[in-house]
Design an enzyme around this catalytic site. Structure first.
Site, PDB file in Angstrom:
ATOM      1  CG  ASN A 293     -20.008  -1.857  36.942  1.00 23.51           C
ATOM      2  OD1 ASN A 293     -21.140  -1.517  37.297  1.00 23.51           O
ATOM      3  ND2 ASN A 293     -19.085  -0.994  36.580  1.00 23.51           N
TER       4      ASN A 293
ATOM      5  NE  ARG B 252     -17.915  -1.974  39.844  1.00 22.20           N
ATOM      6  CZ  ARG B 252     -17.569  -0.706  39.746  1.00 22.20           C
ATOM      7  NH1 ARG B 252     -16.297  -0.377  39.502  1.00 22.20           N
ATOM      8  NH2 ARG B 252     -18.469   0.259  39.864  1.00 22.20           N
TER       9      ARG B 252
ATOM     10  CD  GLU C  98     -21.162   9.172  44.035  1.00 20.94           C
ATOM     11  OE1 GLU C  98     -20.599   9.234  42.926  1.00 20.94           O
ATOM     12  OE2 GLU C  98     -20.943   8.257  44.852  1.00 20.94           O
TER      13      GLU C  98
ATOM     14  NE  ARG D 270     -13.704   3.109  42.818  1.00 21.30           N
ATOM     15  CZ  ARG D 270     -14.402   3.444  41.734  1.00 21.30           C
ATOM     16  NH1 ARG D 270     -15.681   3.835  41.831  1.00 21.30           N
ATOM     17  NH2 ARG D 270     -13.868   3.393  40.538  1.00 21.30           N
TER      18      ARG D 270
ATOM     19  CE  LYS E 199     -23.457   0.454  39.168  1.00 21.98           C
ATOM     20  NZ  LYS E 199     -22.607   0.597  37.950  1.00 21.98           N
TER      21      LYS E 199
ATOM     22  CE1 TYR F 262     -22.993   5.966  37.328  1.00 23.62           C
ATOM     23  CE2 TYR F 262     -25.237   5.348  36.771  1.00 23.62           C
ATOM     24  CZ  TYR F 262     -24.012   5.045  37.341  1.00 23.62           C
ATOM     25  OH  TYR F 262     -23.807   3.816  37.914  1.00 23.62           O
TER      26      TYR F 262
ATOM     27  CG  PHE G 288     -21.097   4.522  27.970  1.00 24.29           C
ATOM     28  CD1 PHE G 288     -21.323   4.845  29.302  1.00 24.29           C
ATOM     29  CD2 PHE G 288     -19.816   4.719  27.459  1.00 24.29           C
ATOM     30  CE1 PHE G 288     -20.320   5.345  30.106  1.00 24.29           C
ATOM     31  CE2 PHE G 288     -18.791   5.231  28.263  1.00 24.29           C
ATOM     32  CZ  PHE G 288     -19.051   5.548  29.588  1.00 24.29           C
TER      33      PHE G 288
ATOM     34  CB  THR H 289     -14.893   0.849  35.781  1.00 23.55           C
ATOM     35  OG1 THR H 289     -14.481   1.777  36.786  1.00 23.55           O
ATOM     36  CG2 THR H 289     -16.209   1.305  35.158  1.00 23.55           C
TER      37      THR H 289
ATOM     38  CG  HIS I  33     -22.019   3.943  42.486  1.00 23.82           C
ATOM     39  ND1 HIS I  33     -21.320   4.588  41.498  1.00 23.82           N
ATOM     40  CD2 HIS I  33     -21.994   4.769  43.576  1.00 23.82           C
ATOM     41  CE1 HIS I  33     -20.905   5.774  41.959  1.00 23.82           C
ATOM     42  NE2 HIS I  33     -21.307   5.896  43.222  1.00 23.82           N
TER      43      HIS I  33
HETATM   44  N1  UDP Z   1     -19.674   2.483  32.246  1.00 21.91           N
HETATM   45  C1  UDP Z   1     -19.791   1.757  31.058  1.00 21.91           C
HETATM   46  N2  UDP Z   1     -18.778   1.852  30.132  1.00 21.91           N
HETATM   47  C2  UDP Z   1     -17.667   2.596  30.341  1.00 21.91           C
HETATM   48  C3  UDP Z   1     -17.550   3.319  31.543  1.00 21.91           C
HETATM   49  C4  UDP Z   1     -18.569   3.238  32.477  1.00 21.91           C
HETATM   50  O1  UDP Z   1     -20.785   1.071  30.848  1.00 21.91           O
HETATM   51  O2  UDP Z   1     -16.781   2.635  29.459  1.00 21.91           O
HETATM   52  C5  UDP Z   1     -20.762   2.412  33.248  1.00 21.91           C
HETATM   53  C6  UDP Z   1     -20.459   1.374  34.342  1.00 21.91           C
HETATM   54  O3  UDP Z   1     -21.695   0.763  34.732  1.00 21.91           O
HETATM   55  C7  UDP Z   1     -19.904   2.232  35.447  1.00 21.91           C
HETATM   56  C8  UDP Z   1     -20.726   3.520  35.307  1.00 21.91           C
HETATM   57  O4  UDP Z   1     -20.912   3.665  33.903  1.00 21.91           O
HETATM   58  O5  UDP Z   1     -20.037   1.638  36.726  1.00 21.91           O
HETATM   59  C9  UDP Z   1     -20.071   4.754  35.915  1.00 21.91           C
HETATM   60  O6  UDP Z   1     -18.794   4.940  35.343  1.00 21.91           O
HETATM   61  P1  UDP Z   1     -17.545   5.412  36.216  1.00 21.91           P
HETATM   62  O7  UDP Z   1     -16.483   5.825  35.264  1.00 21.91           O
HETATM   63  O8  UDP Z   1     -17.981   6.396  37.255  1.00 21.91           O
HETATM   64  O9  UDP Z   1     -17.049   4.029  36.904  1.00 21.91           O
HETATM   65  P2  UDP Z   1     -17.169   3.492  38.415  1.00 21.91           P
HETATM   66  O10 UDP Z   1     -16.944   4.663  39.332  1.00 21.91           O
HETATM   67  O11 UDP Z   1     -18.563   2.908  38.557  1.00 21.91           O
HETATM   68  O12 UDP Z   1     -16.104   2.434  38.550  1.00 21.91           O
HETATM   69 MG    MG Z   2     -17.848   6.520  39.402  1.00 25.36          MG
END
Ligand code: UDP
Ligand code: MG
Length: 167
Positions: free
Chosen positions: A122, A108, A136, A91, A10, A50, A58, A97, A125
């Site tokens: 974070n 992260r 994706e 992961r 990112k 997204y 957010f 996350t 992705h």
């Molecule tokens: N995100 C955030 N606040 C939250 C949840 C998600 O800012 O409470 C952002 C964060 O950058 C995250 C992205 O949105 O990586 C996508 O969210 P997802 O739930 O898909 O998490 P990921 O798969 O990236 O762990």
């Molecule tokens: Mg995700």
């Protein structure tokens, strides 16, 4: 099971010069890299990527984040990795996350932060399931940009140009 996964480095990671470290951490898994490029992220691409967050408060901030609005330049590095249990391995390497909850030894946990607005910056992705990985990878890459035929394709003719698109 052998599977593919989309990884995005990112804009915060690129601004902090973390690319080398992230790639070497991923190399330690032994997974194979089958696609890679630098992408200027359009708003449309960001919103599709997204789409599952559309109703979250957010959402706009996360779109701005992936489009590089807070980090100097609109660019991410998009990668596809392939191999045994690729999704769970990557992961785990990425961590939770929420970077405050992520183990400090994960990408992260080591490099993420939460902004004063509450956005999780974070760093990376990583697709979270085979279904989302397929969605994706098809969104970010064309068949000809990958060195393995992951999913069915069809041939599209545009004038004198013949190329493969996802079926
Ligand atoms: N995100 C955030 N606040 C939250 C949840 C998600 O800012 O409470 C952002 C964060 O950058 C995250 C992205 O949105 O990586 C996508 O969210 P997802 O739930 O898909 O998490 P990921 O798969 O990236 O762990
Ligand atoms: Mg995700």
């Amino acid at each position: 099971m052998e599977e593919a996964v989309l990884v995005l480095i990112k804009p915060d990671a690129l601004q902090k010069n973390l690319t080398g470290d992230i790639l070497s951490r991923i190399s330690s898994t032994g997974l194979e890299i089958i696609g890679a490029k630098v992408v200027k992220v359009s708003r449309e691409l960001a919103e599709t990527h997204y789409a599952h967050l559309r109703d979250k408060p957010f959402f706009e901030d996360v779109i701005d984040y992936i489009c590089g609005k807070q980090h100097g330049r609109n660019k991410v590095i998009a990668l596809v990795y392939y191999g045994e249990d690729a999704i769970s391995k990557l992961r785990a390497l990425a961590g939770k996350t929420n970077p405050e909850e992520a183990d400090p030894t994960t990408i992260r946990g080591a490099y993420g932060r939460i902004t004063t607005k509450g956005v999780y910056e974070n760093v990376v992705h990583v697709s979270d399931s085979p279904e989302n990985a397929e969605k994706e990878i098809k969104l970010w890459f064309s068949p000809e940009e990958l060195i393995i035929d992951l999913y069915p394709t069809r041939t599209q003719v545009e004038g004198s140009r013949v190329h493969k698109v996802w079926a």
